[in-house]
Enzyme design. Structure first.
Site, PDB file in Angstrom:
ATOM      1  N   HIS A  28       1.115  -1.118   0.050  1.00 16.07           N
ATOM      2  CA  HIS A  28       0.080  -0.033   0.652  1.00 16.07           C
ATOM      3  C   HIS A  28       0.837   1.072  -0.001  1.00 16.07           C
ATOM      4  O   HIS A  28       0.593   2.315   0.614  1.00 16.07           O
ATOM      5  CB  HIS A  28      -0.798   0.339   0.713  1.00 16.07           C
ATOM      6  CG  HIS A  28      -0.819  -0.024   2.393  1.00 16.07           C
ATOM      7  ND1 HIS A  28       0.539   1.006   3.161  1.00 16.07           N
ATOM      8  CD2 HIS A  28      -1.454  -0.719   3.713  1.00 16.07           C
ATOM      9  CE1 HIS A  28       0.444   0.054   4.187  1.00 16.07           C
ATOM     10  NE2 HIS A  28      -0.821  -0.567   5.082  1.00 16.07           N
ATOM     11  N   HIS A  82      -4.687  -9.173  14.612  1.00 17.34           N
ATOM     12  CA  HIS A  82      -5.629  -7.710  13.227  1.00 17.34           C
ATOM     13  C   HIS A  82      -6.060  -8.384  12.216  1.00 17.34           C
ATOM     14  O   HIS A  82      -5.511  -8.800  11.644  1.00 17.34           O
ATOM     15  CB  HIS A  82      -3.854  -7.611  13.432  1.00 17.34           C
ATOM     16  CG  HIS A  82      -3.676  -6.420  12.764  1.00 17.34           C
ATOM     17  ND1 HIS A  82      -4.482  -5.238  12.897  1.00 17.34           N
ATOM     18  CD2 HIS A  82      -2.694  -5.767  11.844  1.00 17.34           C
ATOM     19  CE1 HIS A  82      -4.227  -4.430  12.039  1.00 17.34           C
ATOM     20  NE2 HIS A  82      -2.646  -4.279  11.175  1.00 17.34           N
ATOM     21  N   GLU A  84      -6.691  -5.981   9.087  1.00 16.91           N
ATOM     22  CA  GLU A  84      -5.935  -5.489   8.731  1.00 16.91           C
ATOM     23  C   GLU A  84      -5.645  -7.309   7.014  1.00 16.91           C
ATOM     24  O   GLU A  84      -5.043  -7.746   7.842  1.00 16.91           O
ATOM     25  CB  GLU A  84      -5.059  -5.340   8.835  1.00 16.91           C
ATOM     26  CG  GLU A  84      -4.033  -3.761   7.010  1.00 16.91           C
ATOM     27  CD  GLU A  84      -3.297  -3.220   7.046  1.00 16.91           C
ATOM     28  OE1 GLU A  84      -2.771  -3.057   8.773  1.00 16.91           O
ATOM     29  OE2 GLU A  84      -3.134  -2.579   6.548  1.00 16.91           O
ATOM     30  N   ASP A  86      -4.092  -7.963   5.009  1.00 19.39           N
ATOM     31  CA  ASP A  86      -2.285  -8.869   4.980  1.00 19.39           C
ATOM     32  C   ASP A  86      -2.508 -10.465   6.156  1.00 19.39           C
ATOM     33  O   ASP A  86      -1.475 -11.475   5.784  1.00 19.39           O
ATOM     34  CB  ASP A  86      -1.490  -8.464   4.880  1.00 19.39           C
ATOM     35  CG  ASP A  86      -0.970  -6.552   5.928  1.00 19.39           C
ATOM     36  OD1 ASP A  86      -1.913  -6.690   6.366  1.00 19.39           O
ATOM     37  OD2 ASP A  86       0.425  -6.679   7.058  1.00 19.39           O
ATOM     38  N   HIS A 148      -0.871  -1.189  15.736  1.00 17.20           N
ATOM     39  CA  HIS A 148      -1.509   0.099  15.205  1.00 17.20           C
ATOM     40  C   HIS A 148      -2.778   0.818  14.568  1.00 17.20           C
ATOM     41  O   HIS A 148      -2.975   1.764  13.382  1.00 17.20           O
ATOM     42  CB  HIS A 148      -0.486   0.468  13.666  1.00 17.20           C
ATOM     43  CG  HIS A 148      -0.937  -0.210  12.935  1.00 17.20           C
ATOM     44  ND1 HIS A 148      -0.953   0.369  11.304  1.00 17.20           N
ATOM     45  CD2 HIS A 148      -0.608  -1.735  12.259  1.00 17.20           C
ATOM     46  CE1 HIS A 148      -1.119  -0.765   9.904  1.00 17.20           C
ATOM     47  NE2 HIS A 148      -0.803  -1.959  10.985  1.00 17.20           N
ATOM     48  N   ASP A 167       1.866  -6.601  14.002  1.00 23.80           N
ATOM     49  CA  ASP A 167       2.584  -6.061  13.279  1.00 23.80           C
ATOM     50  C   ASP A 167       3.611  -5.341  14.726  1.00 23.80           C
ATOM     51  O   ASP A 167       5.116  -4.782  13.539  1.00 23.80           O
ATOM     52  CB  ASP A 167       2.105  -4.846  12.578  1.00 23.80           C
ATOM     53  CG  ASP A 167       1.462  -5.469  11.501  1.00 23.80           C
ATOM     54  OD1 ASP A 167       1.059  -6.061  10.878  1.00 23.80           O
ATOM     55  OD2 ASP A 167       0.155  -4.147  11.113  1.00 23.80           O
ATOM     56  N   TYR A 195       9.963  -0.018   8.867  1.00 22.58           N
ATOM     57  CA  TYR A 195       8.778  -0.129   8.547  1.00 22.58           C
ATOM     58  C   TYR A 195       8.219   0.350   9.509  1.00 22.58           C
ATOM     59  O   TYR A 195       7.340   1.345   9.630  1.00 22.58           O
ATOM     60  CB  TYR A 195       8.667  -2.136   9.406  1.00 22.58           C
ATOM     61  CG  TYR A 195       7.624  -2.170   9.348  1.00 22.58           C
ATOM     62  CD1 TYR A 195       7.222  -3.445   8.611  1.00 22.58           C
ATOM     63  CD2 TYR A 195       6.511  -2.409  10.556  1.00 22.58           C
ATOM     64  CE1 TYR A 195       5.521  -3.138   8.600  1.00 22.58           C
ATOM     65  CE2 TYR A 195       5.493  -2.765  11.446  1.00 22.58           C
ATOM     66  CZ  TYR A 195       4.554  -3.638   9.685  1.00 22.58           C
ATOM     67  OH  TYR A 195       3.889  -3.989  10.036  1.00 22.58           O
ATOM     68  N   HIS A 228       5.128 -10.028  10.597  1.00 16.80           N
ATOM     69  CA  HIS A 228       6.222  -9.974   9.422  1.00 16.80           C
ATOM     70  C   HIS A 228       7.259 -10.332   9.908  1.00 16.80           C
ATOM     71  O   HIS A 228       7.758  -9.745  10.642  1.00 16.80           O
ATOM     72  CB  HIS A 228       6.002  -8.496   9.124  1.00 16.80           C
ATOM     73  CG  HIS A 228       5.055  -8.544   8.281  1.00 16.80           C
ATOM     74  ND1 HIS A 228       3.641  -8.699   7.105  1.00 16.80           N
ATOM     75  CD2 HIS A 228       3.448  -7.547   9.233  1.00 16.80           C
ATOM     76  CE1 HIS A 228       2.431  -7.940   6.841  1.00 16.80           C
ATOM     77  NE2 HIS A 228       2.545  -7.097   7.737  1.00 16.80           N
TER      78      HIS A 228
HETATM   79 FE1  FEO Z   1      -1.471  -3.551   9.565  1.00 16.55          FE
HETATM   80 FE2  FEO Z   1       0.384  -6.411   8.734  1.00 16.55          FE
HETATM   81  O1  FEO Z   1      -1.059  -5.207   8.895  1.00 16.55           O
END
Ligand code: FEO
Length: 402
Positions: A28, A82, A84, A86, A148, A167, A195, A228
């Site tokens: 993104h 989370h 999001e 991903d 976040h 994250d 990051y 990640h």
């Molecule tokens: Fe906030 Fe890796 O997604």
């Protein structure tokens, strides 16, 4: 496929069952030159529990890794730390395939998952500090709102001392290695910085507050496993201290100069300015935006002391590449910067003032008048740019840094 993808055991009861996205180059708007990974974790206890899932296209890969340990139908619980996509993109299909007894998420997580998938799945919401027995070990949930997203939470599995941190402490890094101690420190430092700068900077205050709150619980922490990049199992303080440093955004004697150019005039001004900064003893990172990416500018700004922007005026506006990067870094809310603007123009020359106003909106302290040049800079104009560099370098030299 099921014979190819294997789980990786990372502690007594926990397996990595995620996916490595080797070819990802854009997350993104964030340039991910080293790809990324979406880490999902399988806890094999009396209650088999999947912590987070992966980006939707990697569903089969994740299921195959799980199946290398237990049949996927053996999963009792899924935890969504989370929402999001991903990490939740593969969640609806995983629920359908696994038919788990329960799916746990925070109250805000339930709202977010419902707003993403508009399906009939039922979620069991957990509150901050709530625990869930898995048999041998217990999973404890800690809400970390705005670290976040509003839904964000951490989960701690006490039997193996492993904190699933979503994250937080993550990085975009595709790698064969699953642990940070197997990866070169310079790569880790750069990607962790990038990051934080590009994802977490706007929430720096919450990051410190939330992490200190969880760490004050004195959990018997052995492993930090983000969603990640690699997990940390040695020298956990290294990454904890790194995060405190990032969040503080203490400026150093370094100027970030970004510019673009139409016919070379703003570039010539930038060159004179950079010489002035160097002559004044300042370190410099330079971003010609025709060939640079906005997310690299963000990385450089995380610990910069000055931010100087050069833009031509195009049709009464900022040059488009400069408008792009300023929009991006304004949203990231960097702190503790001084700065200035410069650029060339033909007849109206609004862009430098627009850039200066954006810097003010970012709470960058403007410490010297902007320099504008009509068409092509004269020697006098270049002297002004050089002096701008020296003035800013002198201010940086007086900073209480570190
Ligand atoms: Fe906030 Fe890796 O997604």
């Amino acid at each position: 496929m099921s014979d190819v993808f294997k789980a990786v055991k990372i502690s007594d009861h926990v397996y990595w069952v995620g996916a490595v996205d080797w070819k990802l180059r854009d997350f993104h708007g964030y340039a991910t030159e080293r790809g990324s990974s979406y880490n999902a974790f399988l806890i094999v206890d009396e209650k088999v529990t999947l912590v987070d899932t992966v980006k939707a296209p990697f569903l089969d890969e994740m299921l195959a890794r799980i199946a290398s340990v237990v049949p996927v139908e053996r999963i009792d619980y899924i935890v969504s730390n989370h929402a999001e996509m991903d990490h939740s993109g593969a969640l609806p299909a995983t629920i359908q395939r696994v038919q788990p007894e329960k799916v746990f998420t925070s109250i805000k997580g339930q709202e977010a998952l419902k707003a993403h998938f508009h399906d009939n799945n039922t979620y069991t919401t957990v509150k901050d500090g709530e625990t869930l027995s898995l048999g041998t070990g217990t999973l404890a949930f800690y809400e970390t709102r705005m670290l976040h997203w509003p839904d964000s939470m951490l989960s701690f599995y006490d039997a193996d001392g492993i904190l699933f941190s979503q994250d937080a402490f993550g990085m975009h890094l595709a790698s064969a290695e699953r642990f940070a101690d197997e990866i070169e420190t310079s790569v880790l430092t750069y990607e962790a910085t990038k990051y934080f700068a590009n994802i977490l900077t706007p929430y720096s205050n919450q990051v410190v507050r939330q992490l200190e709150r969880v760490l004050a619980l004195n959990l018997p922490l052995k492993i930090i496993a983000p969603d990640h990049g690699p997990a940390y199992r040695q020298d956990l303080n290294w990454v904890l201290e790194l995060y405190k440093t990032f969040a503080a955004q203490r400026p150093v004697n370094k100027a970030v100069v970004l510019y673009d150019t139409m016919w070379g005039s703003t570039q010539t001004m930038a060159d004179a300015l950079i010489e002035g900064l160097i002559a004044g003893g300042s370190a410099v990172e330079v971003f010609p935006m025709g060939v640079q990416h906005r997310s690299n500018v963000a990385t450089a700004l995380l610990n910069a002391g000055a931010f100087i922007v050069g833009t031509p005026t195009l049709n009464n506006m900022l040059f488009p590449t400069i408008a792009d990067v300023l929009t991006y870094v304004k949203g990231l809310r960097f702190k503790n910067l001084i700065g200035a603007a410069f650029g060339s123009y033909g007849w109206s020359g609004e862009a430098v003032k627009q850039a200066e106003q954006i810097l003010r909106d970012m709470k960058v302290e403007i410490v010297t008048d902007s320099v504008r040049t009509k068409y092509v800079p004269t020697q006098e104009n270049l002297q002004e740019c050089h002096q701008m560099g020296k003035t800013i370098a002198a201010q940086l030299a007086n900073l209480k840094t570190g």
